[in-house]
Scaffold this motif. Structure first.
Motif, PDB file in Angstrom:
ATOM      1  N   HIS A  67     -17.280 -62.898 -54.566  1.00 49.42           N
ATOM      2  CA  HIS A  67     -17.546 -63.056 -53.223  1.00 49.42           C
ATOM      3  C   HIS A  67     -16.613 -62.682 -51.888  1.00 49.42           C
ATOM      4  CE1 HIS A  67     -19.543 -65.782 -50.215  1.00 49.42           C
ATOM      5  NE2 HIS A  67     -17.928 -66.003 -49.643  1.00 49.42           N
ATOM      6  N   GLY A  68     -17.454 -61.780 -51.255  1.00 50.01           N
ATOM      7  CA  GLY A  68     -16.940 -60.907 -50.707  1.00 50.01           C
ATOM      8  C   GLY A  68     -15.623 -59.570 -50.672  1.00 50.01           C
ATOM      9  N   GLY A  69     -15.667 -59.305 -52.291  1.00 51.58           N
ATOM     10  CA  GLY A  69     -15.026 -58.251 -52.717  1.00 51.58           C
ATOM     11  C   GLY A  69     -13.732 -58.511 -52.329  1.00 51.58           C
ATOM     12  N   ASN A  70     -13.307 -58.261 -53.969  1.00 54.93           N
ATOM     13  CA  ASN A  70     -12.418 -57.955 -54.340  1.00 54.93           C
ATOM     14  C   ASN A  70     -11.462 -56.848 -54.157  1.00 54.93           C
ATOM     15  OD1 ASN A  70      -9.428 -58.053 -55.286  1.00 54.93           O
ATOM     16  ND2 ASN A  70      -9.953 -58.185 -57.162  1.00 54.93           N
ATOM     17  N   MET A  71     -10.943 -56.406 -52.882  1.00 57.96           N
ATOM     18  CA  MET A  71     -10.221 -55.174 -52.788  1.00 57.96           C
ATOM     19  C   MET A  71      -8.710 -54.596 -53.875  1.00 57.96           C
ATOM     20  SD  MET A  71     -10.751 -51.732 -52.287  1.00 57.96           S
ATOM     21  CE  MET A  71     -10.387 -50.886 -52.109  1.00 57.96           C
ATOM     22  N   GLY A  72      -7.871 -55.957 -54.722  1.00 57.94           N
ATOM     23  CA  GLY A  72      -7.043 -55.688 -55.256  1.00 57.94           C
ATOM     24  C   GLY A  72      -7.797 -54.696 -56.907  1.00 57.94           C
TER      25      GLY A  72
END
Length: 280
Positions: A59-64
């Motif tokens: 949700h929201g996109g994980n840029m990790g």
């Protein structure tokens, strides 16, 4: 009787209103500027020293990212020189924070009047110790030992050879993207996808990463950049399905939901439509 009647009406009204809420998903597809990153099952950047893997799906996109050390020396990841950049706005990975880590250890035992009881726990050195004492009453005894440690955020992350570490801090986008050609609450036959080239994409984002191999090495810098190429609004049934788990040939009676369109280059925002909301 009237009070009970009104209570029943209120409960039924709440259940009716909650059942009128429909779930939708805004799904994004991201394309890496370096197309070689997308030639695998995951989004992977690789050089002679390291392998950096992305899975945006959340949700929201994980840029990790997961940083794997391919070399035979320690790699030092300089967080104070690493940044998440979205639409030309840079965000620091090193935020100079302090965290409190708390741990509790306890033991429970039954005791009767006149009996001896063993109290077991951790002493101030962290070693297990056992003391015997006389019990005075008949009851359950709970002993608890706790400690709190203040941990300062590391500016440099050490990654030993042949290992990986996960670095995660930022989401890509958490607000719905609106467009006149994109229905907010589409039915199945109304689903439409917006397409973007990099120059017109509403979201261009990247990780700028700096690391060193060994303590005296020169810094290595690279950037993993992506842009949103597609945005689609879906009703829940187009995104989520249900199936039973299976173990050793036997199916579990309980069903769980899973995402039918899950992939490392996609992410989503889940949102609800209330019964009174009729705007598209």
């Amino acid at each position: 009787m009237k009070a009970k009647f009104y209570l029943i009406i209120i409960v039924l009204s709440v259940l009716t209103l909650s059942s009128c809420r429909t779930t939708f998903y805004q799904v994004y597809r991201a394309v890496p500027s370096d197309r070689s990153m997308a030639n695998r099952e995951a989004l992977v950047y690789e050089d002679e020293n390291c392998e950096v893997t992305y899975n945006l799906w959340s949700h929201g996109g994980n840029m990790g990212f997961a940083f794997f050390n391919k070399s035979k020396e320690n790699i030092y990841l300089n967080l104070d020189e690493c940044f998440f950049v979205r639409n030309d706005v840079a965000n620091d990975y090193y935020l100079d924070r302090e965290f409190t880590q708390t741990s509790n250890v306890g033991s429970k035992s039954s005791r009767k009047k006149g009996a001896s009881v063993a109290l077991t726990g951790l002493n101030f050195l962290g070693l297990i110790q056992s003391n015997k004492g006389a019990a005075e009453v008949s009851e359950s005894l709970m002993t608890s030992f706790g400690s709190s440690v203040l941990v300062k955020e590391k500016k440099i992350i050490t990654i030993p050879p042949g290992t990986l570490k996960f670095i995660s801090e930022y989401n890509i986008n958490e607000s719905l993207y609106r467009d006149c050609d994109l229905l907010k609450y589409p039915r199945r036959k109304q689903v439409k996808t917006l397409h973007f080239m990099k120059e017109e994409s509403p979201f261009v984002f990247s990780n700028r990463i700096t690391y060193r191999v060994g303590e005296s090495a020169e810094p290595v810098q690279f950037e993993n950049q992506f842009y949103v190429s597609e945005i689609t609004n879906y009703p829940e049934k187009e995104v989520v399905d249900y199936e039973s788990d299976e173990f050793c040939g036997e199916k579990n009676e309980e069903k769980y939901n899973f995402f039918k369109i899950k992939s490392p280059d996609r992410f989503y925002i889940m949102y609800l439509k209330n019964y009174q909301d009729t705007k598209h």
